[in-house]
Each structure stands twice: as C-alpha cells, then as structure tokens.
Design an enzyme around this catalytic site. Structure first.
Site, short mmCIF file in Angstrom:
data_model
loop_
_atom_site.label_atom_id
_atom_site.label_comp_id
_atom_site.label_asym_id
_atom_site.label_seq_id
_atom_site.Cartn_x
_atom_site.Cartn_y
_atom_site.Cartn_z
N SER A 192 0.80 -1.23 0.00
CA SER A 192 0.00 0.00 0.00
C SER A 192 0.83 1.27 0.00
CB SER A 192 -0.96 0.03 1.21
OG SER A 192 -1.65 -1.18 1.33
N ARG A 193 2.04 1.20 -0.54
CA ARG A 193 2.93 2.37 -0.61
C ARG A 193 3.33 2.90 0.78
NH1 ARG A 193 3.02 0.55 -5.04
NH2 ARG A 193 2.86 1.65 -7.03
N LEU A 194 3.11 2.08 1.82
CA LEU A 194 3.52 2.50 3.17
C LEU A 194 4.89 1.90 3.47
CD1 LEU A 194 0.10 2.18 5.05
CD2 LEU A 194 1.20 4.22 4.09
#
Ligand SMILES: Cc1cc2nc3c(=O)[nH]c(=O)nc-3n(C[C@H](O)[C@H](O)[C@H](O)COP(=O)(O)O)c2cc1C
Length: 215
Positions: A192-194
C-alpha cells in the site's frame, strides 16, 4: 504506446518490515547485511550503484559505477581521473550514491564526502583486472569526445602492442575514489505504498542518529 504502458504499470511492494528499533546501530553493518541478502537473492550486479556528483557551477549528474569495496573508511569505486565525474569530485568532493535491489524491494542511499584512494590501493586493485580491461583503461580517454569506433579500436590495438609480453601498468589517471558517508537511508518497499525508511545521520560526536522517515 509505451507511454500508456508506463502509466499503467503498477505493482505492490511486499518486503519484510524494517523497523528503526531492530536495525543495526552501525549503518555499515546494516549495509553489509543487506548486501549479503542481495547476493543470496542473486540480484544481478548487486554492487552497481548510481553515483551523483555536482559540477563546479552546481549542475548535478548521475551515472552507474561498480562498488569495489566498503569498510569503516568508506565506499570505494574506480574510474578515470580525467572523466567528468572525476572533475566534479575534484572540484566538489561530495557525492550521493544509491543501490537498487529490485528483487528485494530495497534501496540504499548514501551521501558523504569524497577523497582519492592511495596510489598503492589503486595499483593493488588494477592488478586484479583482466588484461583487456587494463588495456582499455589506457585506450579510453573517458568522457572526452572521440571521432568514431574505429579510433577506439585503433587505440586499443596500439596499447595492446605497446604492452605485449609485459605486465600492463596502471595509467596514472586511473584510480579509486572513496566516499565517506555522513548519512545512510535504508528503504524497504511495503504494501500500500507505506514503505519503511530508516535514516542514519552522523553526529559531531561520531555517533549515528537513527530516525524513521515517512514514505
Ligand atoms: C553496470 C555499469 C557499471 C559501470 N561501472 C563503472 C565503473 O565502475 N567505473 C566507471 O568509471 N564507469 C563505470 N560505468 C560507466 C559509467 O556509467 C559512465 O558511463 C562513465 O564512467 C563516464 O561517466 P562520466 O562521464 O560521468 O565521468 C558503468 C556503467 C554501467 C552501466
């Protein structure tokens, strides 16, 4: 068409968590661990790194070089001392480098000050190169304009003849630079692009400060 493909390229990153509390206190050891992981994962050319320099008028430039050694004294690569990068590094002895280990969804960024390695160290590394690479170091006036391919091939044959039957010495204008890190950033791609990012900065006391950055 390729523009559309690029825009549609998507993938999630899925690496193991990287936590500021779990990393090595010494970033060199953390780097060593990740380099070992890259070797184990059979990342092609895990020692290839993007090297950024700045010219005397402040223009940035970047190119790939191969890391040939690292320890507490710094990170070493070899090049032609008349090349564009070498001129930059002589005028402004600072550099940034970045390793991309795709198979592991990892990046390491290192920034620091730069010095030339000793001629003894350059000699020792040059001696390990295959003969053709040694000849090529003589034949290529790296980063300078050359008329055509034939000219390069002619120069190679010329130096090949000149050194036939003897050891090829290191050209004086060929050798190493050492980057002495002031900061390291370890980037681990996560879902999630985290992503996880851990930044080490060198304090005046010689200790490394460790912080997490937002992705
Ligand atoms: C995979 C790869 C490895 C390279 N390794 C080196 C290297 O170790 N040393 C070097 O001088 N150039 C290396 N090069 C060539 C540089 O990227 C660059 O073209 C050359 O050094 C001239 O750069 P400059 O004009 O900015 O000085 C490599 C290129 C690639 C693609």
């Amino acid at each position: 068409m390729i523009q559309g493909h690029i825009q549609r390229l998507r993938r999630d990153y899925s690496g193991e968590p990287l936590d500021e509390s779990g990393v090595e206190r010494d970033p060199l050891l953390q780097f060593e661990k990740w380099m070992e992981d890259a070797f184990r994962a059979e990342v092609p050319d895990p020692h290839a790194m993007a090297l950024a320099t700045v010219s005397s008028d402040g223009s940035p430039s970047v190119r790939i070089v191969l890391l040939r050694g690292f320890d507490h004294s710094g990170f070493v690569f070899f090049t032609n001392y008349h090349s564009r990068k070498a001129k930059d590094l002589t005028n402004r002895p600072v550099a940034g480098m970045s390793f991309l280990w795709h198979e592991l969804d990892r990046q390491v960024r290192i920034e620091g000050v730069v010095e030339k390695v000793s001629s003894t160290e350059s000699d020792a590394y040059f001696a390990t190169r295959p003969r053709d690479s040694k000849i090529a170091a003589w034949a290529s006036n790296q980063s300078n304009e050359i008329r055509d391919r034939a000219e390069l091939d002619r120069l190679f044959s010329e130096f090949d003849k000149r050194f036939s039957g003897s050891d090829v010495p290191r050209p004086e204008n060929w050798g190493g630079f050492r980057i002495k890190p002031k900061s390291y950033e370890f980037w681990q791609g996560r879902p999630s692009r985290l992503h996880d990012r851990v930044l080490y900065t060198l304090g005046k006391d010689g200790n490394w400060d460790i912080r997490r950055l937002a992705p």
